[in-house]
Design a protein around this motif. Structure first.
Motif, PDB file in Angstrom:
ATOM      1  N   LEU A  80       0.838  -1.199   0.000  1.00 40.06           N
ATOM      2  CA  LEU A  80       0.000   0.000   0.000  1.00 40.06           C
ATOM      3  C   LEU A  80       0.877   1.255   0.000  1.00 40.06           C
ATOM      4  CD1 LEU A  80      -2.821  -1.026   2.519  1.00 40.06           C
ATOM      5  CD2 LEU A  80      -3.004  -0.789   0.028  1.00 40.06           C
ATOM      6  N   LEU A  81       1.929   1.256   0.823  1.00 46.06           N
ATOM      7  CA  LEU A  81       2.843   2.397   0.856  1.00 46.06           C
ATOM      8  C   LEU A  81       3.706   2.450  -0.407  1.00 46.06           C
ATOM      9  CD1 LEU A  81       3.954   2.452   4.594  1.00 46.06           C
ATOM     10  CD2 LEU A  81       2.335   3.948   3.422  1.00 46.06           C
ATOM     11  N   TYR A  82       4.040   1.295  -0.970  1.00 41.82           N
ATOM     12  CA  TYR A  82       4.763   1.246  -2.247  1.00 41.82           C
ATOM     13  C   TYR A  82       3.933   1.941  -3.328  1.00 41.82           C
ATOM     14  CZ  TYR A  82       6.792  -0.822  -6.494  1.00 41.82           C
ATOM     15  OH  TYR A  82       7.360  -1.010  -7.728  1.00 41.82           O
ATOM     16  N   THR A  83       2.638   1.672  -3.342  1.00 46.65           N
ATOM     17  CA  THR A  83       1.739   2.296  -4.317  1.00 46.65           C
ATOM     18  C   THR A  83       1.686   3.803  -4.116  1.00 46.65           C
ATOM     19  OG1 THR A  83       0.382   0.285  -4.403  1.00 46.65           O
ATOM     20  CG2 THR A  83      -0.610   2.326  -5.218  1.00 46.65           C
ATOM     21  N   LEU A  84       1.670   4.228  -2.851  1.00 48.05           N
ATOM     22  CA  LEU A  84       1.686   5.660  -2.549  1.00 48.05           C
ATOM     23  C   LEU A  84       2.949   6.307  -3.100  1.00 48.05           C
ATOM     24  CD1 LEU A  84       0.535   8.142  -1.085  1.00 48.05           C
ATOM     25  CD2 LEU A  84       1.736   7.365   0.981  1.00 48.05           C
ATOM     26  N   GLY A  85       4.090   5.649  -2.913  1.00 52.21           N
ATOM     27  CA  GLY A  85       5.348   6.167  -3.446  1.00 52.21           C
ATOM     28  C   GLY A  85       5.347   6.224  -4.958  1.00 52.21           C
ATOM     29  N   ALA A  86       4.768   5.195  -5.592  1.00 46.01           N
ATOM     30  CA  ALA A  86       4.712   5.165  -7.056  1.00 46.01           C
ATOM     31  C   ALA A  86       3.833   6.290  -7.587  1.00 46.01           C
ATOM     32  CB  ALA A  86       4.185   3.811  -7.521  1.00 46.01           C
ATOM     33  N   GLY A 141       8.646   2.571  -3.943  1.00 47.23           N
ATOM     34  CA  GLY A 141       7.622   2.904  -4.927  1.00 47.23           C
ATOM     35  C   GLY A 141       8.026   4.070  -5.797  1.00 47.23           C
ATOM     36  N   ILE A 142       8.663   5.077  -5.203  1.00 45.55           N
ATOM     37  CA  ILE A 142       9.101   6.249  -5.966  1.00 45.55           C
ATOM     38  C   ILE A 142      10.055   5.849  -7.083  1.00 45.55           C
ATOM     39  CG2 ILE A 142      10.500   8.359  -5.824  1.00 45.55           C
ATOM     40  CD1 ILE A 142       9.303   8.807  -3.038  1.00 45.55           C
ATOM     41  N   THR A 143      10.965   4.932  -6.790  1.00 39.52           N
ATOM     42  CA  THR A 143      11.945   4.490  -7.783  1.00 39.52           C
ATOM     43  C   THR A 143      11.398   3.379  -8.686  1.00 39.52           C
ATOM     44  OG1 THR A 143      12.883   2.880  -6.220  1.00 39.52           O
ATOM     45  CG2 THR A 143      13.864   5.075  -6.266  1.00 39.52           C
ATOM     46  N   ARG A 144      10.122   2.992  -8.448  1.00 37.92           N
ATOM     47  CA  ARG A 144       9.486   1.916  -9.220  1.00 37.92           C
ATOM     48  C   ARG A 144      10.323   0.632  -9.180  1.00 37.92           C
ATOM     49  NH1 ARG A 144       5.194   3.906 -12.388  1.00 37.92           N
ATOM     50  NH2 ARG A 144       4.564   5.860 -11.385  1.00 37.92           N
ATOM     51  N   MET A 145      10.776   0.301  -7.988  1.00 39.62           N
ATOM     52  CA  MET A 145      11.504  -0.952  -7.797  1.00 39.62           C
ATOM     53  C   MET A 145      10.647  -2.114  -8.293  1.00 39.62           C
ATOM     54  SD  MET A 145      12.949  -2.402  -4.154  1.00 39.62           S
ATOM     55  CE  MET A 145      13.949  -3.891  -4.058  1.00 39.62           C
ATOM     56  N   ASN A 146      11.269  -3.090  -8.929  1.00 44.57           N
ATOM     57  CA  ASN A 146      10.537  -4.247  -9.442  1.00 44.57           C
ATOM     58  C   ASN A 146       9.619  -4.810  -8.353  1.00 44.57           C
ATOM     59  OD1 ASN A 146      10.211  -7.304  -9.780  1.00 44.57           O
ATOM     60  ND2 ASN A 146      10.934  -6.676 -11.790  1.00 44.57           N
ATOM     61  N   PRO A 147       8.304  -4.859  -8.596  1.00 49.29           N
ATOM     62  CA  PRO A 147       7.367  -5.295  -7.554  1.00 49.29           C
ATOM     63  C   PRO A 147       7.646  -6.688  -7.009  1.00 49.29           C
ATOM     64  CG  PRO A 147       6.192  -4.258  -9.367  1.00 49.29           C
ATOM     65  CD  PRO A 147       7.606  -4.438  -9.819  1.00 49.29           C
ATOM     66  N   VAL A 148       8.061  -7.600  -7.870  1.00 46.10           N
ATOM     67  CA  VAL A 148       8.371  -8.958  -7.402  1.00 46.10           C
ATOM     68  C   VAL A 148       9.575  -8.931  -6.469  1.00 46.10           C
ATOM     69  CG1 VAL A 148       9.074 -11.275  -8.100  1.00 46.10           C
ATOM     70  CG2 VAL A 148       7.382 -10.022  -9.463  1.00 46.10           C
ATOM     71  N   PHE A 150      10.665  -6.332  -4.804  1.00 43.79           N
ATOM     72  CA  PHE A 150      10.246  -5.638  -3.583  1.00 43.79           C
ATOM     73  C   PHE A 150       9.469  -6.576  -2.667  1.00 43.79           C
ATOM     74  CE2 PHE A 150       6.756  -3.378  -1.425  1.00 43.79           C
ATOM     75  CZ  PHE A 150       7.496  -2.585  -0.568  1.00 43.79           C
ATOM     76  N   GLY A 151       8.562  -7.341  -3.253  1.00 40.29           N
ATOM     77  CA  GLY A 151       7.757  -8.256  -2.455  1.00 40.29           C
ATOM     78  C   GLY A 151       8.584  -9.331  -1.769  1.00 40.29           C
ATOM     79  N   LEU A 152       9.570  -9.866  -2.474  1.00 41.52           N
ATOM     80  CA  LEU A 152      10.402 -10.930  -1.903  1.00 41.52           C
ATOM     81  C   LEU A 152      11.273 -10.409  -0.758  1.00 41.52           C
ATOM     82  CD1 LEU A 152      11.499 -12.854  -5.141  1.00 41.52           C
ATOM     83  CD2 LEU A 152       9.857 -13.601  -3.390  1.00 41.52           C
ATOM     84  N   TYR A 153      11.891  -9.243  -0.972  1.00 40.48           N
ATOM     85  CA  TYR A 153      12.712  -8.665   0.103  1.00 40.48           C
ATOM     86  C   TYR A 153      11.858  -8.255   1.301  1.00 40.48           C
ATOM     87  CZ  TYR A 153      17.070  -8.527  -2.562  1.00 40.48           C
ATOM     88  OH  TYR A 153      18.216  -8.866  -3.250  1.00 40.48           O
ATOM     89  N   THR A 154      10.675  -7.738   1.031  1.00 42.86           N
ATOM     90  CA  THR A 154       9.760  -7.371   2.116  1.00 42.86           C
ATOM     91  C   THR A 154       9.326  -8.610   2.883  1.00 42.86           C
ATOM     92  OG1 THR A 154       8.928  -5.442   0.911  1.00 42.86           O
ATOM     93  CG2 THR A 154       7.533  -6.319   2.658  1.00 42.86           C
ATOM     94  N   LEU A 155       9.003  -9.668   2.146  1.00 43.00           N
ATOM     95  CA  LEU A 155       8.583 -10.923   2.776  1.00 43.00           C
ATOM     96  C   LEU A 155       9.685 -11.479   3.665  1.00 43.00           C
ATOM     97  CD1 LEU A 155       6.605 -13.339   3.010  1.00 43.00           C
ATOM     98  CD2 LEU A 155       7.704 -14.285   0.956  1.00 43.00           C
TER      99      LEU A 155
END
Length: 221
Positions: A80-86, A141-148, A150-155
């Motif tokens: 959700l915050l990633y989307t805000l940054g994007a 999100g601002i840098t549009r980091m690859n979502p996959v 981002f998700g794996l590192y977040t997980l």
């Protein structure tokens, strides 16, 4: 699941709310509480997670369910915050920086370049640090980091952080609040570090301005 009587009333209220949510809908309640904690940092994961572990130790749900749902909540909240940054984007951030004292648009460019290079490690370790746990998702999100990615590192980072506190609550039982004391120490270390970085930036920028005040060449914005 009573909190320590010496705890601030607001902490007790938040803990009671999290417990009620878990009592009503089970382990998904812990996931919802942690997802909201990402968006609203005053909700303390250091309280919610041990309480989820305590509930698991009492048989309200399994330890695996506590870990799965809280980690899922962490990932959802982070996205959700990633989307805000994007939605914010680097261009808007750069324009906003132009209006801030001592900040230049080039500072944003440098930060974006740094995150492009070290974003994976920043997200992974950031998920295990108070304050940065939530905030780290915004520059991703601002840098549009690859979502996959981002998700794996977040997980991965969230699973480690959540496991520490959930297991603490599971094994410490009614003494779960002990781990909170150590988390508070870590939080203050992070706060002091942030203040130190800000102070260094301000001092360095003021010196730079003074050094160039007689230079007719315009400073890079």
């Amino acid at each position: 699941m009573a909190t320590d009587e010496t705890s601030p009333s607001i902490l007790s209220m938040l803990a009671d709310w999290a417990v009620s949510l878990m009592d009503i809908i089970g382990p998904p309640g812990a996931g919802i509480a942690i997802a909201l904690e990402n968006i609203f940092p005053p909700l303390p994961s250091e309280v919610i997670l041990p309480l989820a572990g305590l509930a698991a130790s009492r048989g309200s749900f399994t330890l695996a369910e506590a870990l799965i749902w809280t980690t899922a909540g962490s990932v959802v909240g982070a996205f959700l915050l990633y989307t805000l940054g994007a939605l914010l984007g680097a261009d808007r951030l750069r324009r906003a920086a132009e209006w801030l004292p001592l900040v230049r648009g080039s500072d944003v460019d440098k930060s974006v370049a740094w995150f492009d290079k070290h974003g994976g490690a920043a997200v992974f370790f950031g998920r295990m640090l108070p304050i940065f746990r939530s905030l780290i998702s915004i520059p991703a999100g601002i840098t549009r980091m690859n979502p996959v990615k981002f998700g794996l590192y977040t997980l991965a980072g969230s699973l480690i952080w959540n496991s520490i506190f959930v297991l603490s609550g599971f094994f410490l039982g009614e003494q779960w609040h002990i781990v909170e004391q150590y988390a508070e120490i870590l939080q203050w270390i992070v706060i002091v570090g942030i203040v130190g970085v800000i102070a260094w930036f301000v001092i360095a920028r003021v010196r730079d301005i003074r050094r160039h005040k007689d230079d007719p060449t315009p400073q890079e914005r």
